[in-house]
Scaffold this motif. Structure first.
Motif, PDB file in Angstrom:
ATOM      1  N   TYR A   1      34.787  38.365  28.401  1.00 19.86           N
ATOM      2  CA  TYR A   1      35.569  38.376  29.634  1.00 19.86           C
ATOM      3  C   TYR A   1      37.032  38.019  29.348  1.00 19.86           C
ATOM      4  N   ILE A   2      37.935  38.859  29.843  1.00 22.91           N
ATOM      5  CA  ILE A   2      39.368  38.669  29.655  1.00 22.91           C
ATOM      6  C   ILE A   2      40.044  38.650  31.028  1.00 22.91           C
ATOM      7  N   PRO A   3      40.792  37.587  31.384  1.00 19.69           N
ATOM      8  CA  PRO A   3      41.491  37.577  32.666  1.00 19.69           C
ATOM      9  C   PRO A   3      42.746  38.451  32.611  1.00 19.69           C
ATOM     10  N   LEU A   4      42.828  39.406  33.523  1.00 24.01           N
ATOM     11  CA  LEU A   4      43.996  40.270  33.638  1.00 24.01           C
ATOM     12  C   LEU A   4      44.517  40.197  35.065  1.00 24.01           C
ATOM     13  N   LEU A   5      45.824  40.266  35.187  1.00 20.48           N
ATOM     14  CA  LEU A   5      46.496  39.991  36.456  1.00 20.48           C
ATOM     15  C   LEU A   5      47.123  41.250  37.034  1.00 20.48           C
ATOM     16  N   ASN A   6      46.762  41.556  38.283  1.00 19.54           N
ATOM     17  CA  ASN A   6      47.430  42.613  39.044  1.00 19.54           C
ATOM     18  C   ASN A   6      48.434  41.929  39.959  1.00 19.54           C
ATOM     19  N   LEU A   7      49.724  41.946  39.561  1.00 20.78           N
ATOM     20  CA  LEU A   7      50.746  41.234  40.320  1.00 20.78           C
ATOM     21  C   LEU A   7      50.956  41.838  41.692  1.00 20.78           C
ATOM     22  N   ALA A   8      50.908  43.157  41.781  1.00 19.20           N
ATOM     23  CA  ALA A   8      51.165  43.812  43.063  1.00 19.20           C
ATOM     24  C   ALA A   8      50.163  43.368  44.120  1.00 19.20           C
ATOM     25  N   LYS A   9      48.904  43.177  43.701  1.00 17.17           N
ATOM     26  CA  LYS A   9      47.863  42.754  44.630  1.00 17.17           C
ATOM     27  C   LYS A   9      47.638  41.242  44.603  1.00 17.17           C
ATOM     28  N   ARG A  10      48.399  40.541  43.733  1.00 18.11           N
ATOM     29  CA  ARG A  10      48.221  39.094  43.567  1.00 18.11           C
ATOM     30  C   ARG A  10      46.750  38.759  43.311  1.00 18.11           C
ATOM     31  N   LYS A  11      46.193  39.473  42.341  1.00 23.52           N
ATOM     32  CA  LYS A  11      44.755  39.382  42.098  1.00 23.52           C
ATOM     33  C   LYS A  11      44.474  39.192  40.615  1.00 23.52           C
TER      34      LYS A  11
ATOM     35  N   MET B   1      53.007  39.656  28.897  1.00 19.83           N
ATOM     36  CA  MET B   1      53.446  38.519  29.709  1.00 19.83           C
ATOM     37  C   MET B   1      54.498  38.946  30.724  1.00 19.83           C
ATOM     38  N   PRO B   2      54.307  38.584  31.996  1.00 16.47           N
ATOM     39  CA  PRO B   2      55.352  38.832  32.991  1.00 16.47           C
ATOM     40  C   PRO B   2      56.670  38.223  32.536  1.00 16.47           C
ATOM     41  N   PHE B   3      57.763  38.858  32.877  1.00 13.04           N
ATOM     42  CA  PHE B   3      59.133  38.483  32.492  1.00 13.04           C
ATOM     43  C   PHE B   3      59.531  39.082  31.148  1.00 13.04           C
ATOM     44  N   TYR B   4      58.572  39.267  30.234  1.00 19.57           N
ATOM     45  CA  TYR B   4      58.908  39.748  28.894  1.00 19.57           C
ATOM     46  C   TYR B   4      58.406  41.159  28.614  1.00 19.57           C
ATOM     47  N   ASN B   5      57.278  41.533  29.196  1.00 13.79           N
ATOM     48  CA  ASN B   5      56.680  42.835  28.926  1.00 13.79           C
ATOM     49  C   ASN B   5      56.400  43.583  30.226  1.00 13.79           C
ATOM     50  N   LYS B   6      56.357  44.892  30.119  1.00 17.49           N
ATOM     51  CA  LYS B   6      55.929  45.701  31.252  1.00 17.49           C
ATOM     52  C   LYS B   6      54.418  45.593  31.388  1.00 17.49           C
ATOM     53  N   GLY B   7      53.955  45.736  32.625  1.00 15.24           N
ATOM     54  CA  GLY B   7      52.521  45.768  32.841  1.00 15.24           C
ATOM     55  C   GLY B   7      51.936  47.048  32.262  1.00 15.24           C
ATOM     56  N   VAL B   8      50.641  47.051  32.028  1.00 12.37           N
ATOM     57  CA  VAL B   8      49.956  48.202  31.447  1.00 12.37           C
ATOM     58  C   VAL B   8      49.175  48.904  32.550  1.00 12.37           C
ATOM     59  N   LYS B   9      49.447  50.186  32.726  1.00 14.51           N
ATOM     60  CA  LYS B   9      48.755  50.938  33.778  1.00 14.51           C
ATOM     61  C   LYS B   9      47.400  51.400  33.270  1.00 14.51           C
ATOM     62  N   ILE B  10      46.359  50.958  33.949  1.00 14.19           N
ATOM     63  CA  ILE B  10      44.990  51.333  33.624  1.00 14.19           C
ATOM     64  C   ILE B  10      44.335  51.789  34.924  1.00 14.19           C
ATOM     65  N   ALA B  11      43.876  53.042  34.942  1.00  9.84           N
ATOM     66  CA  ALA B  11      43.369  53.641  36.177  1.00  9.84           C
ATOM     67  C   ALA B  11      44.457  53.537  37.242  1.00  9.84           C
ATOM     68  N   ASP B  12      44.176  52.888  38.359  1.00  6.87           N
ATOM     69  CA  ASP B  12      45.183  52.803  39.425  1.00  6.87           C
ATOM     70  C   ASP B  12      45.802  51.410  39.517  1.00  6.87           C
ATOM     71  N   GLU B  13      45.677  50.614  38.445  1.00  2.00           N
ATOM     72  CA  GLU B  13      46.222  49.258  38.460  1.00  2.00           C
ATOM     73  C   GLU B  13      47.246  49.069  37.346  1.00  2.00           C
ATOM     74  N   VAL B  14      48.200  48.169  37.585  1.00  2.00           N
ATOM     75  CA  VAL B  14      49.139  47.747  36.553  1.00  2.00           C
ATOM     76  C   VAL B  14      48.793  46.298  36.237  1.00  2.00           C
ATOM     77  N   LEU B  15      48.398  46.045  34.974  1.00  2.00           N
ATOM     78  CA  LEU B  15      47.809  44.762  34.611  1.00  2.00           C
ATOM     79  C   LEU B  15      48.672  44.003  33.609  1.00  2.00           C
ATOM     80  N   TYR B  16      48.648  42.664  33.754  1.00  2.00           N
ATOM     81  CA  TYR B  16      49.375  41.751  32.885  1.00  2.00           C
ATOM     82  C   TYR B  16      48.413  40.706  32.318  1.00  2.00           C
ATOM     83  N   ASP B  17      48.929  39.937  31.370  1.00  4.57           N
ATOM     84  CA  ASP B  17      48.231  38.803  30.780  1.00  4.57           C
ATOM     85  C   ASP B  17      47.839  37.807  31.871  1.00  4.57           C
ATOM     86  N   GLY B  18      46.541  37.556  32.015  1.00  2.00           N
ATOM     87  CA  GLY B  18      46.066  36.651  33.051  1.00  2.00           C
ATOM     88  C   GLY B  18      46.188  35.186  32.705  1.00  2.00           C
TER      89      GLY B  18
END
Length: 287
Positions: free
Chosen positions: A103-113, A137-154
């Motif tokens: 299990y890896i925590p990934l963050l969808n900032l747009a949905k705050r999820k 990491m937010p602030f340093y890297n762009k989020g990664v688009k996977i399917a319909d989500e943009v995900l960051y380091d959780g």
């Protein structure tokens, strides 16, 4: 009866080298394929994936190759350079499948999820994208688009991701992290099952955010030696003697009682999310 064992690896940027050393010590007692369930965040996710697919030696080599010039190299430079992307390319090229849930925590900032993705259910073709998101990491890297989500380091919301394992049927869990406090977790029953290998060396800032090859080699060595010394006591009667393991955990928790702090409740994750969103808003970043 064979013990059902979990593993948790926290985020810690440059201090992830300690985890590689500790994982080398762990393999003397428990092989990657013998873990029942694993959860990891940020650099811990990259380490955990490499460990579970049988490439711990290769990952050790990657850590040892970081910053070969030996100059003071800040993590901000590493995050913005191609080193991490090249490392992910290499790891994804190994093509392994994890033998248990990871299990890896990934963050969808747009949905705050915040969601915990199981890498055992991720196709080999998508591993590269998910690993890249796990260290974006937010602030340093762009989020990664996977399917319909943009995900960051959780890890910015849940850095010690024990949450996916709290209600699972595990006999005990090894948790490798870097915080100064001996955290007390949400469930008393869970706390009794937790073997904490905590590396608080007094150099959290320097070893986390400054990458030096000499420091990395020291952390690799110290991580293995410390974990080996602790596990030799905890597993003195073997890894499957659950009562003996619980007694060893109880003794360690009693000794560490004076340096404790509360950690990981649902409220902690929500609070961390709110702090992150407020910080993004203050910086004028879109969420």
């Amino acid at each position: 009866m064979k013990a059902k064992v979990g593993l948790v690896l926290s985020g810690g940027m440059g201090k992830g080298a300690y985890q590689i050393g500790a994982l080398r010590a762990i393999t003397e007692y428990i092989k990657p394929e013998d873990f029942t369930m694993v959860s990891a965040s940020s650099v811990g996710a990259v380490n955990a994936y490499s460990f579970l697919i049988g490439h711990l030696d290769d990952m050790t080599g990657i850590w040892e190759s970081a910053n070969p010039e030996g100059r003071r190299q800040f993590i901000t430079y590493v995050l913005k350079s191609t080193f991490i992307q090249d490392t992910i390319e290499t790891i994804a090229g190994w093509g392994g499948s994890v033998p248990c849930p990871l299990y890896i925590p990934l963050l969808n900032l747009a949905k705050r999820k915040l969601s915990y993705y199981d890498f055992a259910a991720v196709s080999k073709n998508d591993i590269r994208s998910y690993l890249t998101a796990s260290v974006a990491m937010p602030f340093y890297n762009k989020g990664v688009k996977i399917a319909d989500e943009v995900l960051y380091d959780g890890a910015v919301v849940d850095n010690i991701p024990v949450y996916p394992l709290i209600d699972k049927d595990l006999d005990y869990i090894i948790c490798i992290c870097f915080d100064d406090s001996n955290f007390i977790f949400e469930s008393p029953d869970f706390e009794k099952k937790l073997i904490k290998l905590t590396f608080h060396d007094g150099k959290f800032v320097s070893n986390s955010v400054i990458i030096r090859q000499e420091s990395i080699r020291t952390m690799l060595k110290d991580g293995e030696e410390y974990a080996s010394s602790q596990l030799s006591k905890i597993f003195s009667c073997g890894t499957d003697d659950i009562d003996a393991v619980y007694e060893a955990i109880r003794e360690r928790n009693t000794e560490a009682k004076e340096n404790t702090g509360l950690r990981i409740t649902g409220d902690v994750i929500v609070d961390n999310m709110n702090k992150l969103v407020n910080k993004l808003v203050r910086r004028g970043m879109k969420v």
